[in-house]
Motif scaffolding. Sequence first.
Motif, PDB file in Angstrom:
ATOM      1  N   VAL A 169       6.592   3.340  -7.026  1.00 37.70           N
ATOM      2  CA  VAL A 169       6.860   4.507  -6.184  1.00 37.70           C
ATOM      3  C   VAL A 169       8.239   4.589  -5.896  1.00 37.70           C
ATOM      4  O   VAL A 169       8.802   3.663  -5.174  1.00 37.70           O
ATOM      5  CB  VAL A 169       5.937   4.614  -4.917  1.00 37.70           C
ATOM      6  CG1 VAL A 169       6.270   5.817  -4.182  1.00 37.70           C
ATOM      7  CG2 VAL A 169       4.463   4.509  -5.366  1.00 37.70           C
ATOM      8  N   ASP A 222       4.600  10.187  -5.261  1.00 42.39           N
ATOM      9  CA  ASP A 222       3.559  10.631  -4.752  1.00 42.39           C
ATOM     10  C   ASP A 222       3.485  11.861  -4.030  1.00 42.39           C
ATOM     11  O   ASP A 222       4.593  12.012  -3.100  1.00 42.39           O
ATOM     12  CB  ASP A 222       3.104   9.295  -3.600  1.00 42.39           C
ATOM     13  CG  ASP A 222       2.639   8.189  -4.559  1.00 42.39           C
ATOM     14  OD1 ASP A 222       2.292   8.375  -5.431  1.00 42.39           O
ATOM     15  OD2 ASP A 222       2.298   7.149  -3.659  1.00 42.39           O
ATOM     16  N   PHE A 263       7.450   0.515  -0.961  1.00 50.26           N
ATOM     17  CA  PHE A 263       6.268   1.284  -1.005  1.00 50.26           C
ATOM     18  C   PHE A 263       5.105   0.341  -0.963  1.00 50.26           C
ATOM     19  O   PHE A 263       3.897   0.626  -0.539  1.00 50.26           O
ATOM     20  CB  PHE A 263       6.243   2.509  -1.928  1.00 50.26           C
ATOM     21  CG  PHE A 263       6.805   3.715  -1.381  1.00 50.26           C
ATOM     22  CD1 PHE A 263       6.306   4.605  -0.607  1.00 50.26           C
ATOM     23  CD2 PHE A 263       8.209   4.079  -1.704  1.00 50.26           C
ATOM     24  CE1 PHE A 263       6.576   5.852  -0.204  1.00 50.26           C
ATOM     25  CE2 PHE A 263       8.619   5.257  -1.337  1.00 50.26           C
ATOM     26  CZ  PHE A 263       8.019   6.209  -0.373  1.00 50.26           C
ATOM     27  N   THR A 314       0.114  11.990  -8.782  1.00 52.23           N
ATOM     28  CA  THR A 314       1.460  11.352  -8.851  1.00 52.23           C
ATOM     29  C   THR A 314       1.979  11.856  -9.924  1.00 52.23           C
ATOM     30  O   THR A 314       1.653  11.978 -11.292  1.00 52.23           O
ATOM     31  CB  THR A 314       1.196   9.881  -8.865  1.00 52.23           C
ATOM     32  OG1 THR A 314       0.457   9.544 -10.073  1.00 52.23           O
ATOM     33  CG2 THR A 314       0.665   9.367  -7.671  1.00 52.23           C
ATOM     34  N   ALA A 326       7.905   9.750  -1.693  1.00 53.39           N
ATOM     35  CA  ALA A 326       6.830  10.736  -1.438  1.00 53.39           C
ATOM     36  C   ALA A 326       7.008  11.946  -1.260  1.00 53.39           C
ATOM     37  O   ALA A 326       8.421  12.090  -0.466  1.00 53.39           O
ATOM     38  CB  ALA A 326       5.931  10.144  -0.102  1.00 53.39           C
ATOM     39  N   ASP A 375       6.477  16.176  -0.633  1.00 53.21           N
ATOM     40  CA  ASP A 375       5.495  17.282   0.065  1.00 53.21           C
ATOM     41  C   ASP A 375       6.551  18.466   0.374  1.00 53.21           C
ATOM     42  O   ASP A 375       7.706  18.316   0.272  1.00 53.21           O
ATOM     43  CB  ASP A 375       4.627  16.801   1.038  1.00 53.21           C
ATOM     44  CG  ASP A 375       3.538  17.658   1.316  1.00 53.21           C
ATOM     45  OD1 ASP A 375       3.318  18.484   0.521  1.00 53.21           O
ATOM     46  OD2 ASP A 375       2.841  17.418   2.204  1.00 53.21           O
TER      47      ASP A 375
END
Length: 266
Positions: A162, A241, A153, A251, A165, A167
């Motif tokens: 990190v 993230d 990352f 974050t 990620a 979502d």
Amino acid sequence: MEVLFIQHARRRRAQDQQQQLPQLQQGPQRQRRRQERIFRTRTTLLGLLQQDIIQRDRINWQAIQQLLCNIEPQLAPSLQTPHTIPPETKLLAVLHMLASGSFKTTGALVAGISQPSFSAFLPKVLDAIISLTPSHLSFPNTQQKQQETKQGFYQINGFPQVLGAIDCTHVRIMPHAATEHLYRNRKHTHSINMQAIVDHRGLITNIVAKHPGSVHDSFIFRHCTINQHFQDGRYGNGLLDGKYRNPVIYTLHSNPVGHTTHTPLH
């Protein structure tokens, strides 16, 4: 004389009833015509173009072949007959149902099999696919994997520490009428709200796909196992993230005492 006549009539009536009894039990004789079973052409990868496979099953030919090699022993029939459904057809039927969000009947028609046959092997195919999860979806738990992910990352965007990620995305489905309101999302369509975490290579390392579309993204994260592990300090100073509110990027990280905080990045 009258007594003898009555006794004779009773015996005659009993004989007539015994003769009629087998006919009553058998009922009217019908001639039943045996219908010949029709076996449709089973769907296989042979003869299908790459774009047709991706459009229908949302996955390419190579990925299907690799998946089939991993689960084929679990789908192999115990008895081989000329009309046995091959593992490839079973997998293609289930993949189409999962990709289209349709009912079992549609998947059976596309694969060239009957709906009862599809219902019979559907749980076995799903269990076989789920059994591969530990070997393909693994969040970086060792120091070496965590360091590789952080370095990856950092090389992409210069952001340190990190580990993934995160979502959510909505996967459209056709819900049951009794629970239709639970799966209606903010865009007034029916879906499952699926949370996914990917590493620096874009590979999924963790996934949560059990909440209906009406559930908010933040609720899913607060109640997932990864969040609990961050709170316990298992990942040290690692970060996730994730975009929860536009245009603010949040974050999540674990501080030394194990408490989870959210830091907005503008």
